[in-house]
Design an enzyme around this catalytic site. Sequence first.
Site, PDB file in Angstrom:
ATOM      1  CG  ASP A 122      -1.955  -1.283   1.127  1.00 56.83           C
ATOM      2  OD1 ASP A 122      -2.606  -1.027  -0.145  1.00 56.83           O
ATOM      3  OD2 ASP A 122      -2.476  -1.823   2.051  1.00 56.83           O
ATOM      4  CB  SER A 174      -3.988  -6.231   9.601  1.00 59.11           C
ATOM      5  OG  SER A 174      -4.113  -5.270   8.878  1.00 59.11           O
TER       6      SER A 174
END
Length: 393
Positions: A122, A174
């Site tokens: 990301d 997560s």
Amino acid sequence: MAKVVLAYSGGLDTSVCLKWLKEEKGLDVIAFSADLGQGLNHDELKKKALGSGAAKIYIEDMRETFLKDYAFPALRSGARYEEKYLLATALGRPLIAKRVVEIAEEEGAEFVAHGCTGKGNDQVRFELAFGALNPSLKVVAPLREWSLKTRTEEIEYAKKYSIPVSATKKSSYSIDRNIWGVSIECGELEDPWQEVPEKAYQVTASPAKAPDESRYVEIYFENGIPLKIDGKDYGCIELVEILNKLGGEHGVGRVDLVENRLVGIKSREVYEAPAAAILDIAHTELENLVLDRETAHFKQGVSRKFAEVVYYGLWYTRLREALDAFVTSTQEKVTGTVRLKLYRGTCQAVSRKSPYSLYEKALATYEEGDSFDHAAAKGFIQLWGLPFRGQRK
Ligand code: ARG
């Protein structure tokens, strides 16, 4: 004070980032949260951001743009990273980054920031997008810079500065979620030999507990864009939400993948994307009906490349636009209906029709009415095989 625009989710990482940018970097923090369908409570988020020290927060519902300009182009392309991942997280990043850049420009901010770790994909996606859209902005990535090493240390930091963190669920996972899918990592998933525990899944029922009755669903596409479910028109958000619910109930769209990250490591990832999976299967099936063989085969290579381009953070590039131009051209006749059967974790296309169908029963049939020129096959074989005659004598 110099300003920074932070891509903010309200989770632990970005909440600590917010405070850290203010305290350690002395920046005025403008938080930006994109509602991509992750289930945001706008009021709560606003309170949280201001409570963590934000000077200002923007919260924007971007679901429609996300679907129309990011998810559907990926759907039309047929992209699945490493054959499985439908790219929900990877598609969201360039859109979030684009708004961060616009806000930075409007606010006269010199800096932009994100809360990604230094070992994920990301960070790459955010920073390549920032760089492509406005190379003069300076990027701060607190998680790569600060000395907080573990989640526990982050929680301590949060306590020290009384940052409101949802100290609620001690989830070991997560989770990144949006309307196109859920990505789940960490906890026991880090052991690739360990089967994914049921509790890791967020939006799909276990196929074992799904209804024992199959559910048929019909999807109508125009130029590769899904427009109707069971003959009824829906806007893109509602359409995807309905399929998420339906697919979720039937345990459709689960993926368990050991994947190759851009930064070189392998990681075990779990995904859920009921709507995206149903739409991808339907769309591929419709293409099988309307695309000629050579276009279809060539497009398979484009699908793979498109998936890599999205995964690698190359959304705002010439290459992605060029691939998209090819895909758009192929979608001219991708109009029609596919009927699917959802049953205990499976999704199968069972019927398909299109005004542009290239299927000709008269050519295909082994029964009465065959119009295929059998004699012509002889000459075709002679010439097709000419270069190879005697090659292995
Ligand atoms: N491996 C997936 C990807 O790179 C999922 C990433 C999930 N991101 C997250 N911040 N939890 O697209």
